[in-house]
Design an enzyme around this catalytic site. Structure first.
Site, short mmCIF file in Angstrom:
data_model
loop_
_atom_site.label_atom_id
_atom_site.label_comp_id
_atom_site.label_asym_id
_atom_site.label_seq_id
_atom_site.Cartn_x
_atom_site.Cartn_y
_atom_site.Cartn_z
N THR A 188 14.33 -1.49 1.89
CA THR A 188 13.04 -1.17 2.59
C THR A 188 12.13 -2.19 2.32
O THR A 188 12.14 -3.11 1.65
CB THR A 188 12.55 0.15 1.94
N GLU A 334 15.64 4.55 5.33
CA GLU A 334 16.23 5.42 4.57
C GLU A 334 16.99 6.49 5.41
O GLU A 334 17.69 7.25 5.07
CB GLU A 334 15.10 6.26 3.70
N LYS A 428 -10.23 10.69 5.32
CA LYS A 428 -11.36 11.78 5.07
C LYS A 428 -12.83 11.51 5.13
O LYS A 428 -12.92 10.69 3.94
CB LYS A 428 -10.82 12.36 3.64
N TRP A 433 -10.74 15.25 8.46
CA TRP A 433 -9.69 14.16 8.57
C TRP A 433 -9.86 13.49 9.97
O TRP A 433 -10.19 14.03 11.12
CB TRP A 433 -8.43 14.81 8.69
#
Lengths: 524, 524
Positions: A188, A334, A428, A433
């Site tokens: 990754t 992944e 936030k 949000w």
């Protein structure tokens, strides 16, 4: 009672069997810099079986790690089949990593052989002595320039790919073994910390290939030509080097360090149906095209298969006006990487066959698929990793057998996934949000905005506030951007500031580098 | 080094997961005689999980054999998921077999539970006492007619499906287990000898489903509606009951004893895109349609997916003129069944992904794929049987890990398989081979010939000579048929005689019954 079915393993070599036997005359092309080299799947098969024999001659055995640091070429494609074919493990080294990370991943993978393009050798030469098991370096060329191999440590023997392959008898057939055998390693490219290793099996590669050839989804198909703009040095180039030959599709490999101009030349001359790659690349192609529209012909392209980031809406629109529809998926290193697929760019689409998903809220409860309830996207499938290679961070990455993606998503009742944000990129503000993804999309719809990124910055009153980074093609004032957004997103989402940059910072695989942006903002 | 991939088994329940979650609202229909019953995949999922719980309540455990003797209905479809879902084994009993063969196969399979349509009960009731382990008979109805269950042996308990399912709590989820677990049993319907048992695994069913959804091949797709004219009582209805829900395709189940008129009514009212079934069935549909063309609307049909025999050329032409292209494949009970697929009716097409083939001559040597060299078609794949269920005939059926199909074929350089004949149906005349398949195809091109079959009969001078059986729609003389053939096949192929019949003898699964034809010729 036992089933009576044959015990036939799912092996990478079974993909090549179909390419070689059912589609032997399909002509592909490897654009190797100076010259475009045509090759058939019969020739790929011979090349792969010669390379397999040559590697065995160097002492490569079942389980030996063979690294590649290479571009999208026929030679690299042959290694995609030859290395797993003989039971060895192909570690595709991401050439966009730093030399330190390259050395780290090659140590971790325990690489013994390196297949390397000559122009990428300088990336690894300085750290080669730090890779203790490395014994052989095979330069992906014909040996015309002998001094390419000079200056390497004495602990390694230098070979030239074309000579090795030419002098080798092709294997009559690849051996058979258990399908859970390791076939390939990829690391990754996290924006924080050291890369994490994922080890694909023959089984996971074959099942992923079967999933991306399924009708109604990605549907890699023999009737089409694919320009492979996603690098074979990362996540097995989204599995196209396996699914394409399996289906008899035409592969167009763009070769060494492809520039946007080179991609445009290849599109013009080789007439692909599908471009496979990152939104950032097709954004650059757009820029170069607009600078000189007479020079190129984009008319063959019907599809842009994009991934790695949500494609900006303005970019999608520009290409659609030129006949190329942007399709889109969701995935990670992944997940091999394809997990979901959408025929449009504004959703991540439906889970592929055999790919299961769930959305989990902050309390760890699965939420309903109503298009409203959001939570972390968690996934499981035979082609999803269940751990990381000898890595302590594995423990925090899984939840009861499901991989925690770190992406925040909703799913609608028709199974369409919508990524709302990276968990750590949500903003936030005043208890509400704000989605940085939605803000970025809205910004890139503005005609003058080529690329955009939004980060959260700490704020005394509101806890966090958004700040936008924009790359523009012409002068545009903050006021105009604010007005533009006001018509599209809630008022309180309006960024507190707009930072103009020449290019948005991105990671080695083209993802927004928000860690760097936050650091730069803090330092400024 | 071990691969890091999740160990996720390929289970039948993972197919249902996608149907239930990703395509919950897709509306299918089960044409249950008097009434067409719509159902969604959400409802199928609930039904399957209720049935799973109900069967467990009857004592069905992992490995228990549950037989079905049933038509293509929602109830049968629920059993396709519920029985393997709980780890039990579904034995689909072929209702076209004789009662003796039904008893034989149920003994051999060791069936303990029988799911049976009321109108098929008389087939099995007389032999039920010969099935020693049978404990429960579940009649696929609502129990409105209680005396359906009367007259059965006291050793069995009679239940009604709808009551059982209604009173059962749906399982929260199906259990997980090893993918090589037996999932279903089907018996071959050889024209000679006793049926041979094939036991499919979860793995083979899932991989077969993945292969028939692949683009460029069968490509079972969510955008289409499939009228399932191939019986769920044989070879898992070609895998469509698994691949269809996996893809969110619309399934149209024709219900009890569908007649050609009923198929035409369903086509007219339910507007399928694809008809799946035997050439013999679409031949009868053609006949009935021509008798009353005003009554029916065939316009929705774009594809006839045919199998079991080579579709007669004349039939293919008739349907093509009405907008429905005949596509074609090759397979056997032993191959789950799909092995190859062609977009046209005049070839068996290319091997599906993960399905390997070879052509072996009389000396046991693999021959080249040049479209000329012929030999026995041999196959291997994860969904091909590797043996028969406790059957001594297994030994002669395999060659070094390959299944011997008994079909004689050529393969062209593009991987297209052409079946030339059944090995035992080839005609050797004066030292030369005559293909009965080619002769049959040529005959059915004649406008007056509805169906044809050619057998070899012994001959003193020539060793063997062809004799043709023909079903004609209008008067046509031998001389005319001979002249017609002379323009199409070598002169010495001309049959020595033409036998006119009302219908060509066929086996329980619609294949030409040449054993019976040879016997009748000998007796006459």
């Amino acid at each position: 009672m036992l089933a009576t079915m044959m015990d036939r393993p799912l092996l990478v070599s079974s993909l090549l069997w179909r390419a070689e036997n059912v589609f032997p005359e399909r002509v592909n092309v490897s654009c190797d810099g100076d010259v475009d080299v045509d090759f058939t799947y019969r020739e790929l098969g011979v090349q792969a079986r010669r390379l397999g024999g040559a590697l065995q001659g160097l002492g490569v055995e079942s389980g030996t790690r063979v690294a590649s640091l290479a571009w999208n070429t026929l030679r690299h494609l042959a290694a995609y089949y030859a290395v797993p074919g003989i039971g060895a493990i192909l570690h595709t080294v991401n050439h966009r990593m730093s030399p330190e990370h390259i050395a780290y991943t090659m140590q971790k993978a325990q690489d013994e052989v390196l297949l390397v393009d000559a122009d990428l050798l300088p990336l690894v030469a300085p750290v080669m002595s730090e890779i203790p098991l490395l014994r052989h370096v095979v330069i992906l060329g014909d040996g015309a320039v002998r001094d390419e191999g000079s200056g390497l440590p004495e602990s390694v023997t230098v070979w030239w790919f074309d000579e090795l392959v030419r002098d080798s008898e092709p294997l009559a057939e690849f051996p058979e073994f258990d399908e859970t055998t390791a076939a390939a390693i990829c690391f990754t490219s996290g924006t924080t910390g050291l890369p994490k290793g994922v080890v694909y099996s023959h089984r996971s590669i074959v099942l992923h290939a079967m999933a991306i050839i399924a009708a109604g989804g990605v549907a890699v198909d023999g009737s089409k030509a694919y320009l492979l703009g996603t690098q074979m040095s990362h996540v097995l180039s989204w599995g196209v080097p396996y699914a394409g030959p399996l289906q008899g599709a035409r592969l167009i490999l763009p070769g060494p360090h492809p520039s946007p101009d080179e991609y445009l030349r290849i599109v013009t001359e080789q007439a692909p149906d599908v471009f496979v790659g990152a939104p950032a690349v097709v954004a650059l192609m757009r820029e170069r095209y607009e600078a000189d529209p007479e020079q190129y012909d984009l008319s063959s392209l019907t599809t842009l298969w994009l991934g790695g980031q949500v494609p900006p809406a303005g970019l999608v629109k520009w290409w659609a006006e030129r006949g190329a529809v942007s399709v889109n998926g969701w995935g990670m290193t992944e997940t091999s990487p394809m997990g979901t697929f959408s025929h449009t760019a504004d959703s991540q689409g439906r889970p592929l066959p055999l790919f299961e998903i769930r959305i989990v809220d902050d309390e760890g409860q699965a939420v309903s698929w109503d298009g409203e309830a959001s939570g972390e996207l968690q996934v499981r499938s035979p082609w999803v990793t269940g751990t990381y290679l000898h890595d302590e961070r594995s423990a925090e990455s899984f939840d009861d057998g499901w991989l925690k993606s770190g992406d925040v998503a909703t799913v609608d009742p028709g199974g369409q996934v919508q990524i709302r944000d990276r968990a750590k990129d949500l903003i936030k503000s005043g208890g509400e949000w704000i989605s940085s993804v939605d803000l970025e999309n809205a910004l890139t719809l503005h005609p003058a905005v080529l690329d955009a990124a939004v980060i959260a910055v700490p704020h005394e009153t509101w806890q966090e506030r958004p700040v936008a980074w924009v790359q523009v093609s012409s002068e545009v004032g903050d006021e105009e951007l604010r007005d533009y957004l006001a018509a599209r997103v809630p008022k309180f989402w309006t960024p507190d500031a707009f930072v103009r940059v020449e290019a948005i910072p991105r990671t080695s695989v083209g993802k927004l580098d928000k860690v760097r942006m936050r650091r730069e903002w803090r330092d400024a």
